[in-house]
Design a protein around this motif. Structure first.
Motif, PDB file in Angstrom:
ATOM      1  N   GLU A  71      42.243  23.567 106.012  1.00 54.21           N
ATOM      2  CA  GLU A  71      41.788  22.598 107.015  1.00 54.21           C
ATOM      3  C   GLU A  71      40.813  23.241 108.000  1.00 54.21           C
ATOM      4  O   GLU A  71      39.779  22.656 108.351  1.00 54.21           O
ATOM      5  N   LEU A  72      41.133  24.450 108.446  1.00 58.25           N
ATOM      6  CA  LEU A  72      40.261  25.156 109.384  1.00 58.25           C
ATOM      7  C   LEU A  72      38.905  25.434 108.742  1.00 58.25           C
ATOM      8  O   LEU A  72      37.859  25.268 109.380  1.00 58.25           O
ATOM      9  N   HIS A  73      38.921  25.842 107.492  1.00 63.55           N
ATOM     10  CA  HIS A  73      37.671  26.126 106.791  1.00 63.55           C
ATOM     11  C   HIS A  73      36.801  24.873 106.715  1.00 63.55           C
ATOM     12  O   HIS A  73      35.595  24.922 106.996  1.00 63.55           O
ATOM     13  N   ARG A  74      37.416  23.760 106.365  1.00 61.81           N
ATOM     14  CA  ARG A  74      36.660  22.517 106.229  1.00 61.81           C
ATOM     15  C   ARG A  74      36.028  22.089 107.547  1.00 61.81           C
ATOM     16  O   ARG A  74      34.934  21.513 107.567  1.00 61.81           O
ATOM     17  N   ASN A  75      36.666  22.393 108.645  1.00 60.35           N
ATOM     18  CA  ASN A  75      36.185  21.955 109.955  1.00 60.35           C
ATOM     19  C   ASN A  75      35.293  22.985 110.650  1.00 60.35           C
ATOM     20  O   ASN A  75      34.873  22.765 111.788  1.00 60.35           O
ATOM     21  N   SER A  76      35.010  24.099 109.994  1.00 57.07           N
ATOM     22  CA  SER A  76      34.250  25.180 110.619  1.00 57.07           C
ATOM     23  C   SER A  76      32.813  25.233 110.121  1.00 57.07           C
ATOM     24  O   SER A  76      32.513  24.833 108.983  1.00 57.07           O
ATOM     25  N   LEU A  77      31.933  25.743 110.980  1.00 60.41           N
ATOM     26  CA  LEU A  77      30.583  26.098 110.563  1.00 60.41           C
ATOM     27  C   LEU A  77      30.698  27.409 109.788  1.00 60.41           C
ATOM     28  O   LEU A  77      31.103  28.433 110.336  1.00 60.41           O
ATOM     29  N   VAL A  78      30.381  27.373 108.502  1.00 57.11           N
ATOM     30  CA  VAL A  78      30.496  28.566 107.656  1.00 57.11           C
ATOM     31  C   VAL A  78      29.087  29.024 107.290  1.00 57.11           C
ATOM     32  O   VAL A  78      28.377  28.346 106.546  1.00 57.11           O
ATOM     33  N   TRP A  79      28.697  30.156 107.813  1.00 57.86           N
ATOM     34  CA  TRP A  79      27.332  30.668 107.648  1.00 57.86           C
ATOM     35  C   TRP A  79      27.421  32.111 107.197  1.00 57.86           C
ATOM     36  O   TRP A  79      27.753  32.989 107.975  1.00 57.86           O
ATOM     37  N   GLU A  80      27.134  32.353 105.927  1.00 57.11           N
ATOM     38  CA  GLU A  80      27.117  33.745 105.488  1.00 57.11           C
ATOM     39  C   GLU A  80      25.703  34.288 105.655  1.00 57.11           C
ATOM     40  O   GLU A  80      24.734  33.680 105.198  1.00 57.11           O
ATOM     41  N   PRO A  81      25.565  35.428 106.326  1.00 59.67           N
ATOM     42  CA  PRO A  81      24.234  35.915 106.687  1.00 59.67           C
ATOM     43  C   PRO A  81      23.397  36.402 105.517  1.00 59.67           C
ATOM     44  O   PRO A  81      22.177  36.516 105.635  1.00 59.67           O
ATOM     45  N   TYR A  82      24.056  36.714 104.374  1.00 58.90           N
ATOM     46  CA  TYR A  82      23.294  37.122 103.189  1.00 58.90           C
ATOM     47  C   TYR A  82      24.101  36.780 101.944  1.00 58.90           C
ATOM     48  O   TYR A  82      25.268  37.169 101.823  1.00 58.90           O
ATOM     49  N   GLY A  83      23.478  36.030 101.058  1.00 61.99           N
ATOM     50  CA  GLY A  83      24.167  35.653  99.828  1.00 61.99           C
ATOM     51  C   GLY A  83      23.189  34.980  98.885  1.00 61.99           C
ATOM     52  O   GLY A  83      21.966  35.126  99.020  1.00 61.99           O
ATOM     53  N   PHE A  84      23.722  34.251  97.930  1.00 63.92           N
ATOM     54  CA  PHE A  84      22.894  33.585  96.928  1.00 63.92           C
ATOM     55  C   PHE A  84      23.465  32.199  96.654  1.00 63.92           C
ATOM     56  O   PHE A  84      24.658  32.057  96.402  1.00 63.92           O
ATOM     57  N   ILE A  85      22.608  31.201  96.714  1.00 55.91           N
ATOM     58  CA  ILE A  85      23.063  29.853  96.421  1.00 55.91           C
ATOM     59  C   ILE A  85      23.261  29.711  94.911  1.00 55.91           C
ATOM     60  O   ILE A  85      22.766  30.528  94.132  1.00 55.91           O
ATOM     61  N   PRO A  86      24.004  28.693  94.451  1.00 51.51           N
ATOM     62  CA  PRO A  86      24.346  28.578  93.028  1.00 51.51           C
ATOM     63  C   PRO A  86      23.135  28.621  92.097  1.00 51.51           C
ATOM     64  O   PRO A  86      22.058  28.121  92.424  1.00 51.51           O
ATOM     65  N   ARG A  87      23.364  29.216  90.912  1.00 47.54           N
ATOM     66  CA  ARG A  87      22.286  29.460  89.960  1.00 47.54           C
ATOM     67  C   ARG A  87      22.557  28.788  88.614  1.00 47.54           C
ATOM     68  O   ARG A  87      23.702  28.539  88.258  1.00 47.54           O
ATOM     69  N   SER A  88      21.471  28.581  87.863  1.00 49.40           N
ATOM     70  CA  SER A  88      21.597  28.048  86.508  1.00 49.40           C
ATOM     71  C   SER A  88      20.416  28.544  85.677  1.00 49.40           C
ATOM     72  O   SER A  88      19.469  29.139  86.202  1.00 49.40           O
ATOM     73  N   ILE A  89      20.473  28.292  84.375  1.00 46.90           N
ATOM     74  CA  ILE A  89      19.461  28.805  83.456  1.00 46.90           C
ATOM     75  C   ILE A  89      19.263  27.803  82.323  1.00 46.90           C
ATOM     76  O   ILE A  89      20.189  27.061  81.961  1.00 46.90           O
ATOM     77  N   ASP A  90      18.059  27.766  81.761  1.00 44.98           N
ATOM     78  CA  ASP A  90      17.743  26.916  80.607  1.00 44.98           C
ATOM     79  C   ASP A  90      17.419  27.832  79.431  1.00 44.98           C
ATOM     80  O   ASP A  90      16.289  28.316  79.289  1.00 44.98           O
ATOM     81  N   GLY A  91      18.407  28.084  78.590  1.00 45.45           N
ATOM     82  CA  GLY A  91      18.234  29.005  77.484  1.00 45.45           C
ATOM     83  C   GLY A  91      17.230  28.529  76.451  1.00 45.45           C
ATOM     84  O   GLY A  91      16.497  29.335  75.867  1.00 45.45           O
ATOM     85  N   THR A  92      17.168  27.230  76.231  1.00 45.39           N
ATOM     86  CA  THR A  92      16.244  26.686  75.242  1.00 45.39           C
ATOM     87  C   THR A  92      14.794  26.981  75.617  1.00 45.39           C
ATOM     88  O   THR A  92      13.997  27.422  74.788  1.00 45.39           O
ATOM     89  N   ALA A  93      14.467  26.763  76.885  1.00 39.45           N
ATOM     90  CA  ALA A  93      13.094  26.995  77.341  1.00 39.45           C
ATOM     91  C   ALA A  93      12.717  28.470  77.241  1.00 39.45           C
ATOM     92  O   ALA A  93      11.589  28.807  76.850  1.00 39.45           O
ATOM     93  N   ILE A  94      13.646  29.359  77.590  1.00 41.57           N
ATOM     94  CA  ILE A  94      13.360  30.787  77.496  1.00 41.57           C
ATOM     95  C   ILE A  94      13.209  31.203  76.032  1.00 41.57           C
ATOM     96  O   ILE A  94      12.311  31.986  75.677  1.00 41.57           O
ATOM     97  N   ALA A  95      14.070  30.688  75.169  1.00 42.15           N
ATOM     98  CA  ALA A  95      13.972  31.006  73.743  1.00 42.15           C
ATOM     99  C   ALA A  95      12.620  30.585  73.180  1.00 42.15           C
ATOM    100  O   ALA A  95      11.999  31.316  72.392  1.00 42.15           O
ATOM    101  N   GLU A  96      12.145  29.416  73.591  1.00 48.33           N
ATOM    102  CA  GLU A  96      10.841  28.945  73.129  1.00 48.33           C
ATOM    103  C   GLU A  96       9.729  29.877  73.616  1.00 48.33           C
ATOM    104  O   GLU A  96       8.779  30.164  72.874  1.00 48.33           O
ATOM    105  N   ALA A  97       9.856  30.364  74.852  1.00 47.54           N
ATOM    106  CA  ALA A  97       8.848  31.274  75.391  1.00 47.54           C
ATOM    107  C   ALA A  97       8.864  32.611  74.655  1.00 47.54           C
ATOM    108  O   ALA A  97       7.812  33.191  74.363  1.00 47.54           O
ATOM    109  N   VAL A  98      10.060  33.097  74.331  1.00 46.21           N
ATOM    110  CA  VAL A  98      10.179  34.344  73.568  1.00 46.21           C
ATOM    111  C   VAL A  98       9.515  34.184  72.202  1.00 46.21           C
ATOM    112  O   VAL A  98       8.748  35.045  71.753  1.00 46.21           O
ATOM    113  N   ASN A  99       9.793  33.074  71.528  1.00 45.88           N
ATOM    114  CA  ASN A  99       9.207  32.823  70.214  1.00 45.88           C
ATOM    115  C   ASN A  99       7.694  32.628  70.274  1.00 45.88           C
ATOM    116  O   ASN A  99       6.991  32.786  69.270  1.00 45.88           O
TER     117      ASN A  99
END
Length: 449
Positions: A71-99
């Motif tokens: 509950e406290l976490h949900r109600n708090s301003l949570v600010w991490e000074p250094y990190g990485f927002i969520p990531r994703s990848i498109d394997g098909t596009a990279i495979a096509e570029a490799v080929n």
């Protein structure tokens, strides 16, 4: 499997919910449960559930501690000074570029672009992106928007990517230009990035000191609010954390710190040598920070900071952000070890001078299958390439076990709050550590306090 809905409060109030969260973990009948909060609807993927279970098996909170922490976490301003927002990848596009015989640099740029922007262009990945943010309960991430370099052309690439992404999905993720933007994002149930750079931009023409300093303001105007003074190696500013000489700031470096103060950019010495860190903190007229590091007294590695540096930060009303990289934490390398580092700083200099900066990223639940599309296309043996110049990582005997990283996964951020509740911290002190300390320093740097 169909996903049933119930509120988090209803779920925690059930016998099944209590068992789920405090002892044996996630039961098969609960795998599809959506934990619906008053403002944040999200579902837990199989990986999230596993990570949650591992962390809870280590922390072993009581029902009261768990409920209060969440509950406290949900109600708090949570600010991490250094990190990485969520990531994703498109394997098909990279495979096509490799080929299509794409060069190594093309593939690197393509991969980075996907990691930093795919969620803005792909509907499936955007849903995954938003879900991870909601599960983590994080308001703002100090997102690295520059590479480990001082060259302007290199530093622009990541900055452009995050600018594009926040322009594209501003209804969910904003680029916070000022601290109050982060506060407003929390009120509006949005999320934010506060952009940082892993290098001070310089033309490196060496015509005059003034010319070399000019791009600090330009990158500030583009949205960068914090810059690494060095990254592992020695540069024109000072010695990095992996240099054995530990030589401190150069004369030019002192002019850089003064210019950063003048413009309103936070000097970050996370990857700087101990002497460079100390001199930067002492010289800076505004707070310098150690955005993501650990305590050397608990684990002496190149990326840790000694008590002398931590005390200097406190003297300047700044903070050290504790990261969750297992080999930096040492010891058990898990969420309990992370709590030890936080508690050490709290006891040494007080809760006003510590923050949490994970330095890890959440990967889309679809990422493994996407990487599989690329794996067979490698034309060289694994680990055959030379290390990048800036890496300079020392060999360490520490062996990272899966449960270490699982317990400190980014989406386990609410359990970091539970861990602090278990340590007996007051709500006010926990909220300082979760984000208010970072907010204070951000305002002080811009003379907004």
């Amino acid at each position: 499997m169909a996903k049933s809905k119930m509120t988090r409060g209803q779920f925690l109030g059930t016998t099944a919910g209590l068992t789920f969260l405090t002892s044996t973990g996630f039961k098969s009948g609960l795998m599809g449960t959506i934990m619906k909060e008053s403002r944040n609807d999200y579902y837990m993927t199989d990986d999230m559930k596993r990570n949650y279970e591992v962390a809870l098996s280590i922390l072993k909170p009581t029902k009261a501690q768990l409920e209060h922490g969440l509950e406290l976490h949900r109600n708090s301003l949570v600010w991490e000074p250094y990190g990485f927002i969520p990531r994703s990848i498109d394997g098909t596009a990279i495979a096509e570029a490799v080929n299509d015989n794409a060069s190594a640099l093309e593939l690197q740029n393509m991969r980075e672009d996907m990691m930093m922007t795919l969620y803005a262009d792909n509907e499936r990945e955007r849903k995954e992106f938003e879900n991870a943010w909601k599960a983590a309960g994080v308001t703002c991430v100090g997102q690295n928007a520059g590479e480990e370099n001082n060259r302007i052309d290199i530093l622009l690439k990541r900055l452009a990517r995050f600018t594009y992404a926040t322009d594209k999905i501003g209804d969910f993720l904003i680029k916070a230009a000022f601290p109050d933007d982060v506060v407003r994002a929390k009120k509006e149930n949005k999320h934010a990035v506060y952009l940082t750079g892993n290098g001070v931009p310089m033309p490196m023409n060496f015509v005059s000191v003034e010319e070399e300093l000019a791009y600090i303001k330009i990158f500030f105007q583009l949205g960068i609010r914090m810059m690494h003074v060095t990254y592992n190696r020695r540069n024109l500013i000072g010695d990095g954390c992996a240099e054995t000489a530990n030589g401190g700031l150069s004369d030019f470096g002192r002019t850089v710190i003064k210019e950063m103060n003048k413009v309103g950019v936070i000097p970050d010495v996370s990857h700087s040598g101990w002497q460079t860190s100390l001199e930067t903190i002492q010289l800076s007229e505004k707070p310098a920070v150690v955005s993501h590091s650990v305590v050397a007294s608990l684990n002496k590695v190149i990326r840790s900071k000694p008590d002398e540096v931590i005390k200097a930060l406190a003297d300047k009303d700044s903070y050290i952000g504790i990261c969750v990289v297992p080999r930096f934490l040492g010891g058990t390398g898990d969420i309990a070890e992370m709590m030890r580092h936080i508690d050490y700083v709290v006891k040494k200099v007080g809760p006003r001078h510590v923050a949490i900066a994970t330095d890890v990223a959440y990967w889309s639940q679809y990422a493994n299958k996407e990487w599989e599309k690329i794996k067979e296309l490698s034309k060289r043996p694994a680990n055959s390439a030379r290390s990048a110049w800036e890496q300079l990582w020392a060999d360490e005997p520490f062996k990272t076990q899966p449960e270490m990283s699982q317990s400190t996964a980014w989406t386990n951020f609410p359990l970091f709050t539970v861990g602090m509740v278990q340590m007996g911290y007051s709500d006010d002190d926990i909220q300082k550590i979760l984000g208010e300390n970072v907010l204070r320093v951000a305002k002080a740097t811009l003379d907004l306090s």
